[in-house]
Write a protein that holds these residues in place. Sequence first.
Motif, PDB file in Angstrom:
ATOM      1  N   ARG A 163       0.376 -26.303  -5.026  1.00 40.64           N
ATOM      2  CA  ARG A 163       0.723 -25.218  -4.490  1.00 40.64           C
ATOM      3  C   ARG A 163       0.423 -25.414  -2.773  1.00 40.64           C
ATOM      4  O   ARG A 163       1.095 -24.914  -1.942  1.00 40.64           O
ATOM      5  CB  ARG A 163       0.197 -23.732  -4.762  1.00 40.64           C
ATOM      6  CG  ARG A 163       0.158 -22.669  -4.131  1.00 40.64           C
ATOM      7  CD  ARG A 163       1.615 -22.054  -4.091  1.00 40.64           C
ATOM      8  NE  ARG A 163       1.807 -22.244  -5.469  1.00 40.64           N
ATOM      9  CZ  ARG A 163       2.063 -20.719  -6.134  1.00 40.64           C
ATOM     10  NH1 ARG A 163       1.430 -19.664  -5.507  1.00 40.64           N
ATOM     11  NH2 ARG A 163       2.288 -20.522  -7.345  1.00 40.64           N
ATOM     12  N   TRP A 164      -0.818 -26.101  -2.669  1.00 47.17           N
ATOM     13  CA  TRP A 164      -1.019 -26.508  -1.422  1.00 47.17           C
ATOM     14  C   TRP A 164       0.147 -27.290  -0.480  1.00 47.17           C
ATOM     15  O   TRP A 164       0.390 -26.991   0.670  1.00 47.17           O
ATOM     16  CB  TRP A 164      -2.337 -27.291  -1.318  1.00 47.17           C
ATOM     17  CG  TRP A 164      -2.954 -27.674   0.049  1.00 47.17           C
ATOM     18  CD1 TRP A 164      -3.434 -26.519   0.906  1.00 47.17           C
ATOM     19  CD2 TRP A 164      -3.388 -28.784   0.559  1.00 47.17           C
ATOM     20  NE1 TRP A 164      -4.144 -27.155   1.881  1.00 47.17           N
ATOM     21  CE2 TRP A 164      -3.972 -28.481   1.728  1.00 47.17           C
ATOM     22  CE3 TRP A 164      -3.521 -30.047   0.093  1.00 47.17           C
ATOM     23  CZ2 TRP A 164      -4.603 -29.653   2.564  1.00 47.17           C
ATOM     24  CZ3 TRP A 164      -3.903 -31.078   0.926  1.00 47.17           C
ATOM     25  CH2 TRP A 164      -4.473 -30.846   2.085  1.00 47.17           C
ATOM     26  N   VAL A 165       0.384 -28.490  -1.093  1.00 40.13           N
ATOM     27  CA  VAL A 165       1.581 -29.046  -0.763  1.00 40.13           C
ATOM     28  C   VAL A 165       2.730 -28.369  -0.437  1.00 40.13           C
ATOM     29  O   VAL A 165       3.457 -28.283   0.642  1.00 40.13           O
ATOM     30  CB  VAL A 165       1.827 -30.212  -1.356  1.00 40.13           C
ATOM     31  CG1 VAL A 165       3.051 -31.376  -1.111  1.00 40.13           C
ATOM     32  CG2 VAL A 165       0.646 -31.309  -1.574  1.00 40.13           C
ATOM     33  N   SER A 166       3.196 -27.634  -1.440  1.00 45.82           N
ATOM     34  CA  SER A 166       4.514 -26.891  -1.181  1.00 45.82           C
ATOM     35  C   SER A 166       4.375 -25.747  -0.182  1.00 45.82           C
ATOM     36  O   SER A 166       5.368 -25.353   0.124  1.00 45.82           O
ATOM     37  CB  SER A 166       5.026 -26.325  -2.776  1.00 45.82           C
ATOM     38  OG  SER A 166       4.146 -25.090  -3.200  1.00 45.82           O
ATOM     39  N   GLY A 167       3.168 -25.323  -0.071  1.00 45.03           N
ATOM     40  CA  GLY A 167       3.113 -24.162   0.854  1.00 45.03           C
ATOM     41  C   GLY A 167       3.037 -24.717   2.220  1.00 45.03           C
ATOM     42  O   GLY A 167       2.409 -23.930   3.232  1.00 45.03           O
ATOM     43  N   GLY A 168       2.999 -25.980   2.527  1.00 47.29           N
ATOM     44  CA  GLY A 168       3.044 -26.536   3.995  1.00 47.29           C
ATOM     45  C   GLY A 168       1.416 -26.883   4.315  1.00 47.29           C
ATOM     46  O   GLY A 168       1.229 -26.796   5.739  1.00 47.29           O
ATOM     47  N   TYR A 169       0.670 -26.993   3.424  1.00 49.54           N
ATOM     48  CA  TYR A 169      -0.743 -27.370   3.657  1.00 49.54           C
ATOM     49  C   TYR A 169      -1.425 -26.316   4.663  1.00 49.54           C
ATOM     50  O   TYR A 169      -2.121 -26.715   5.938  1.00 49.54           O
ATOM     51  CB  TYR A 169      -0.734 -28.762   4.623  1.00 49.54           C
ATOM     52  CG  TYR A 169      -0.135 -29.704   3.852  1.00 49.54           C
ATOM     53  CD1 TYR A 169      -0.730 -30.745   2.961  1.00 49.54           C
ATOM     54  CD2 TYR A 169       1.120 -30.377   4.027  1.00 49.54           C
ATOM     55  CE1 TYR A 169      -0.181 -31.555   2.339  1.00 49.54           C
ATOM     56  CE2 TYR A 169       1.753 -31.242   3.277  1.00 49.54           C
ATOM     57  CZ  TYR A 169       0.952 -31.993   2.604  1.00 49.54           C
ATOM     58  OH  TYR A 169       1.575 -33.184   1.890  1.00 49.54           O
ATOM     59  N   THR A 170      -1.453 -24.999   4.443  1.00 52.79           N
ATOM     60  CA  THR A 170      -1.850 -24.078   5.318  1.00 52.79           C
ATOM     61  C   THR A 170      -3.480 -24.189   5.253  1.00 52.79           C
ATOM     62  O   THR A 170      -4.082 -24.028   6.486  1.00 52.79           O
ATOM     63  CB  THR A 170      -1.446 -22.638   4.673  1.00 52.79           C
ATOM     64  OG1 THR A 170      -0.169 -22.636   4.405  1.00 52.79           O
ATOM     65  CG2 THR A 170      -1.721 -21.501   5.653  1.00 52.79           C
ATOM     66  N   GLU A 171      -4.134 -24.133   4.133  1.00 47.24           N
ATOM     67  CA  GLU A 171      -5.532 -24.267   4.142  1.00 47.24           C
ATOM     68  C   GLU A 171      -6.001 -25.646   4.914  1.00 47.24           C
ATOM     69  O   GLU A 171      -5.580 -26.684   4.526  1.00 47.24           O
ATOM     70  CB  GLU A 171      -5.980 -23.920   2.935  1.00 47.24           C
ATOM     71  CG  GLU A 171      -5.789 -22.442   2.337  1.00 47.24           C
ATOM     72  CD  GLU A 171      -4.238 -22.552   1.750  1.00 47.24           C
ATOM     73  OE1 GLU A 171      -3.695 -23.519   1.980  1.00 47.24           O
ATOM     74  OE2 GLU A 171      -4.059 -21.473   1.364  1.00 47.24           O
ATOM     75  N   SER A 172      -7.346 -25.654   5.268  1.00 45.81           N
ATOM     76  CA  SER A 172      -7.983 -26.773   5.500  1.00 45.81           C
ATOM     77  C   SER A 172      -8.424 -27.551   4.414  1.00 45.81           C
ATOM     78  O   SER A 172      -8.597 -27.090   3.279  1.00 45.81           O
ATOM     79  CB  SER A 172      -9.480 -26.377   6.446  1.00 45.81           C
ATOM     80  OG  SER A 172     -10.246 -26.025   5.331  1.00 45.81           O
ATOM     81  N   VAL A 173      -8.467 -28.995   4.665  1.00 50.06           N
ATOM     82  CA  VAL A 173      -8.919 -29.853   3.400  1.00 50.06           C
ATOM     83  C   VAL A 173     -10.214 -29.244   2.768  1.00 50.06           C
ATOM     84  O   VAL A 173     -10.465 -29.554   1.818  1.00 50.06           O
ATOM     85  CB  VAL A 173      -9.001 -31.150   4.011  1.00 50.06           C
ATOM     86  CG1 VAL A 173      -9.647 -32.220   2.901  1.00 50.06           C
ATOM     87  CG2 VAL A 173      -7.550 -31.656   4.329  1.00 50.06           C
ATOM     88  N   GLY A 174     -11.164 -28.908   3.769  1.00 45.90           N
ATOM     89  CA  GLY A 174     -12.655 -28.794   3.209  1.00 45.90           C
ATOM     90  C   GLY A 174     -12.267 -27.128   2.458  1.00 45.90           C
ATOM     91  O   GLY A 174     -12.936 -27.266   1.448  1.00 45.90           O
ATOM     92  N   ASP A 175     -11.775 -26.360   2.878  1.00 46.51           N
ATOM     93  CA  ASP A 175     -11.610 -24.967   2.051  1.00 46.51           C
ATOM     94  C   ASP A 175     -10.822 -25.373   0.677  1.00 46.51           C
ATOM     95  O   ASP A 175     -11.395 -24.905  -0.459  1.00 46.51           O
ATOM     96  CB  ASP A 175     -10.546 -24.192   2.630  1.00 46.51           C
ATOM     97  CG  ASP A 175     -11.345 -23.372   3.859  1.00 46.51           C
ATOM     98  OD1 ASP A 175     -12.573 -23.570   3.957  1.00 46.51           O
ATOM     99  OD2 ASP A 175     -10.879 -22.547   4.795  1.00 46.51           O
TER     100      ASP A 175
END
Lengths: 201, 201
Positions: A163-175
């Motif tokens: 989901r993170w990849v398909s959503g365009g990496y919106t959240e930070s890696v740390g989060d």
Amino acid sequence: MEKAARRSYRGVSFEDRLLDRRERLIDAGIAIYARKGTERASVAAICREAKLTGRHFYEIFGDRDAFFAEAFRSVTDSLLELVKAAIDPASPVVSALGGFFNALLDHPDEARVFLLELHNNDPLVLAIGKDFSARLTELIAPEVTQELMKVGAEGAIMQIARRWVSGGYTESVGDVANMAARFSFVGQDRRPTSRHPAKAI
Amino acid sequence: MEKAARRSYRGVSFEDRLLDRRERLIDAGIAIYARKGTERASVAAICREAKLTGRHFYEIFGDRDAFFAEAFRSVTDSLLELVKAAIDPASPVVSALGGFFNALLDHPDEARVFLLELHNNDPLVLAIGKDFSARLTELIAPEVTQELMKVGAEGAIMQIARRWVSGGYTESVGDVANMAARFSFVGQDRRPTSRHPAKAI
């Protein structure tokens, strides 16, 4: 083969040249898969991108399906190396997850082709995926011992990654790493730790 | 169509007969998919199993891919109904999960074809799968609000379900539901509840 391995051309051994070509074709394959989709990527396009011939391709990989499986294996091996390299013994789970999500961020083509758009029925590809999941789980949920809890932690983390990849990496890696870590930690406990303990049914 | 809907044969309306045939074909499809695999299931075999003709099949579904998508939709709708019917307000998450795992145990063909062996690239099938996941997550992780935590809970539970089904349903429904519930509950908390709190990286 023994003889061939000893032959060399301008000081570069036959084996080194094979390894170099192999690597160039895999890099080219990933680029073409990302650009055209795995279904529409032709061997010709991959060879053009790698500036090599079809003869080189078939000599090394045999066929298109075997090539895809080898590219997948190569990507998952590299990903696992990046995760291992990121592990900080002071906080092994969160640092491993940070390494995992950082690698997906740094390699968006690989993340898309092999994590997001991998709908492949080939037994070899399925086996590589399964092996990757098992090895990744050992790194990101090392203290989870119950089989189904291990599987659950892995499913949670992979789905968050997709989901993170398909959503365009919106959240930070740390989060993302911190959220994913909660699913890893829940598997470690013998009993529910939530404020809503599960009742037997 | 209006006229056709009003026509009747031995007191059974045209629409009722269509619905009956539709259902028979879908049941037959699931049986054939489970027996032969989705790739090797032919329209002819499905029609034979349903004791209907190819004309009936194409009249109702148009083509083989549309049929597969309709069968998938029908299975996921039934599964969600079973989950809803199992919900006990005193313990909504664990009871919903109990309903989910019970349904997979009672319908092993559906579980195998649509959960375990679903490697389908068709956009319609992918959309149905996504819709099913979203609706299931509302039932089994109702209090999870953060998007990535919701996704994580869903990934954990689906992966546990896949392993449980592929492993031959070794654990009891109650045990699997309780384990899965821990991944649902972890998403509800605002901060890590584990004895190994995640550190920011």
